[in-house]
Scaffold this motif. Sequence first.
Motif, short mmCIF file in Angstrom:
data_model
loop_
_atom_site.label_atom_id
_atom_site.label_comp_id
_atom_site.label_asym_id
_atom_site.label_seq_id
_atom_site.Cartn_x
_atom_site.Cartn_y
_atom_site.Cartn_z
N ASP A 294 1.07 -1.30 0.01
CA ASP A 294 -0.26 0.13 -0.15
C ASP A 294 0.80 1.34 0.22
OD1 ASP A 294 -2.21 -1.72 0.49
OD2 ASP A 294 -2.70 -1.36 2.05
N VAL A 295 2.40 0.85 1.02
CA VAL A 295 2.87 2.80 0.73
C VAL A 295 3.54 2.69 -0.84
CG1 VAL A 295 5.01 2.86 1.84
CG2 VAL A 295 3.22 2.02 3.49
N LEU A 296 3.77 1.61 -1.31
CA LEU A 296 4.84 1.40 -2.43
C LEU A 296 3.81 2.44 -3.56
CD1 LEU A 296 6.95 1.33 -3.87
CD2 LEU A 296 6.96 -0.99 -4.47
N THR A 297 2.37 1.85 -3.12
CA THR A 297 1.46 2.62 -4.33
C THR A 297 1.35 3.88 -4.13
OG1 THR A 297 0.06 0.30 -4.61
CG2 THR A 297 -0.93 2.03 -5.25
N LYS A 298 1.16 4.54 -2.99
CA LYS A 298 0.94 5.88 -2.18
C LYS A 298 2.45 6.55 -3.12
CE LYS A 298 -1.95 5.58 1.95
NZ LYS A 298 -1.73 5.44 2.92
N MET A 299 4.19 6.06 -2.72
CA MET A 299 4.55 6.58 -3.34
C MET A 299 4.85 6.95 -5.36
SD MET A 299 7.55 3.97 -0.67
CE MET A 299 8.96 5.14 -1.81
N ASP A 300 4.18 5.55 -5.30
CA ASP A 300 4.08 5.75 -7.37
C ASP A 300 3.21 6.45 -6.96
OD1 ASP A 300 3.79 4.40 -9.95
OD2 ASP A 300 1.57 4.32 -9.35
N GLU A 301 1.97 7.08 -6.79
CA GLU A 301 0.86 8.21 -7.07
C GLU A 301 1.60 9.35 -7.01
OE1 GLU A 301 -2.49 7.18 -4.25
OE2 GLU A 301 -3.09 4.91 -6.00
N GLU A 302 2.53 9.47 -6.01
CA GLU A 302 2.94 10.87 -5.30
C GLU A 302 3.64 11.22 -6.43
OE1 GLU A 302 4.64 11.16 -1.81
OE2 GLU A 302 2.63 10.66 -0.77
N PHE A 303 5.17 9.50 -7.12
CA PHE A 303 5.69 10.91 -7.48
C PHE A 303 5.10 10.82 -9.36
CE2 PHE A 303 8.23 7.84 -11.40
CZ PHE A 303 9.36 8.94 -11.46
N GLN A 304 4.13 10.12 -9.71
CA GLN A 304 3.63 10.39 -10.79
C GLN A 304 2.99 11.76 -10.85
OE1 GLN A 304 3.07 8.06 -13.89
NE2 GLN A 304 3.48 6.03 -13.27
N ALA A 305 2.97 11.74 -9.73
CA ALA A 305 1.84 13.40 -9.92
C ALA A 305 3.19 14.63 -10.08
CB ALA A 305 0.97 13.33 -8.36
N PHE A 306 3.97 14.29 -9.71
CA PHE A 306 4.99 15.49 -9.12
C PHE A 306 4.98 15.44 -10.75
CE2 PHE A 306 9.12 16.82 -8.80
CZ PHE A 306 9.03 17.83 -7.70
N CYS A 307 5.49 14.36 -11.10
CA CYS A 307 5.85 14.25 -12.93
C CYS A 307 5.13 15.14 -13.36
CB CYS A 307 6.29 13.51 -13.23
SG CYS A 307 8.04 12.64 -12.65
N ALA A 308 3.85 15.53 -13.74
CA ALA A 308 3.59 15.61 -14.02
C ALA A 308 2.99 17.23 -13.62
CB ALA A 308 1.58 16.00 -14.00
N LYS A 309 3.23 17.18 -12.79
CA LYS A 309 3.22 18.80 -12.12
C LYS A 309 4.53 19.49 -13.05
CE LYS A 309 3.69 21.48 -7.98
NZ LYS A 309 5.61 21.80 -7.64
N VAL A 310 5.83 19.18 -12.67
CA VAL A 310 6.59 19.93 -13.03
C VAL A 310 6.85 19.61 -14.70
CG1 VAL A 310 9.74 19.07 -14.09
CG2 VAL A 310 7.89 18.44 -11.27
N ALA A 311 6.19 18.61 -15.07
CA ALA A 311 5.96 18.89 -17.00
C ALA A 311 4.72 20.33 -17.13
CB ALA A 311 5.14 17.57 -17.99
N LYS A 312 3.67 20.33 -16.15
CA LYS A 312 2.81 21.04 -16.66
C LYS A 312 3.69 22.81 -16.05
CE LYS A 312 -1.38 23.33 -15.37
NZ LYS A 312 -2.83 23.25 -14.16
N GLU A 313 3.84 23.04 -14.62
CA GLU A 313 4.75 24.72 -14.61
C GLU A 313 6.15 24.75 -15.75
OE1 GLU A 313 4.21 23.61 -10.08
OE2 GLU A 313 6.08 23.36 -10.69
N ARG A 314 6.48 23.86 -15.95
CA ARG A 314 7.55 24.26 -17.39
C ARG A 314 7.49 24.23 -18.12
NH1 ARG A 314 11.94 25.56 -14.02
NH2 ARG A 314 13.41 25.25 -15.80
N ASN A 315 6.65 23.52 -18.54
CA ASN A 315 5.93 24.02 -20.11
C ASN A 315 6.86 22.66 -21.07
OD1 ASN A 315 4.36 23.94 -22.34
ND2 ASN A 315 5.56 26.05 -23.03
#
Length: 421
Positions: A294-315
């Motif tokens: 369950d923790v590894l799933t949360k880590m995956d979700e947070e990692f994927q979300a952070f990558c999406a955030k960086v992609a949007k912020e930095r175009n």
Amino acid sequence: MNMKELRINGERLWDSLMEMAEFGLTPKGGCKRLVGTELDGKARDLFVKWVEDCGCTVTVDKFGNMFARRDGLNNDLPAVATGSHLDTQPTGGKFDGVFGVLAGVEVLRTLHENNIVTEAPMEFTVWTNEEGSRFQPAMQGSGVYVGRFDLETELNKTDVDGIRLGDELEKIGYIGDAEPGSRNFGAFFEAHIEQGPILEDQEKVIGVVRLGQGIRWYNVSVKGRESHSGTTPMYLRNDAMVASSKIITEIEELAGRYDNGLGTVGFMQVFPNSRNVIPGEVKFSVDLRNPNADVLTKMDEEFQAFCAKVAKERNIEIEVDNFWYFAPVEFNASDDIKKAAEELDYSHMDIYAGAGHDACYMADIVPTGMIFTPCKDGISHNELEDTKPEECEAGANVLLHAMLGASERIASQAEEGAAAV
């Protein structure tokens, strides 16, 4: 003889480890023996010689996994098996994987020279490409064996030079006719150096492995736009390296937010990789681990979300390929190991496996246990990897008695089942 007094030959085990290390010995005292190379073939040849000298027959499956069989009193019973791998990291040590193979060989030799015939047959294995260093993913051979991976897909994997794994195995003479998954196993054990500092720190001789760590491997591609470092203003840049750096920093912070969390970036390619050009594309690996699914799933979700955030912020374009997931594992034959350690009067403790191992996949299909022995300063995947002869000897003795105990249990269960019918 009194089976409780049976012990392996520690000096012979150590000598075998040093002899095997000659295939790929590095100037710093480590070992480089990549899967499918001539050195891999020579190491396999030596294994075959040693087990055939003890009367075993050797079978090779279609992925190059090797099985040396020693008959028991009742060959209709499922076999008690052990083994590990002979391939290493490019700058690996002399013990990672190979200790588990040769501890099994030493168990075999001990049974052979004492004329002991076990109730159930025994098998001694070498799994293809556990390390995943030349061809990906890791634990490839055992993964094919248990059905996690498709045989043809994995045989068609290529290395960085475009060389096909199946062709390399064929070249060294280690692709057989047996179907993966066709052995009749009743239990599987793997002895291994810990690859961490816990046993040494706690002054314990044996680690009884209860859990295997969950792992997620990613390939990340960050695509920006290369341009001149001296003429492009900072606000007009699409710098793939800066975006990558933010993600890499987040990996460390993400791992630190969770108990037993681990995060690593160990591989990177930069294009065009020029001093005065803003990087236009960066590719890198990400390795996330946790023993709790369950923790590894949360880590995956947070990692994927952070990558999406960086992609949007930095175009900037970021692709995340979670190409390998290895679920946390419970080892159901650990009590055999604990019992053996207690009977042999070795200090021991419960522990979890931080690295992936072939035993982790074998746990999919058969009761499985792992034995850890201390590793100097916790160093592994490194030419400085080291351990002591007496530590190897203790691990092999525990393996011997765990396998003997499992053989008796399998025979007893078969008798009880026949009586019930």
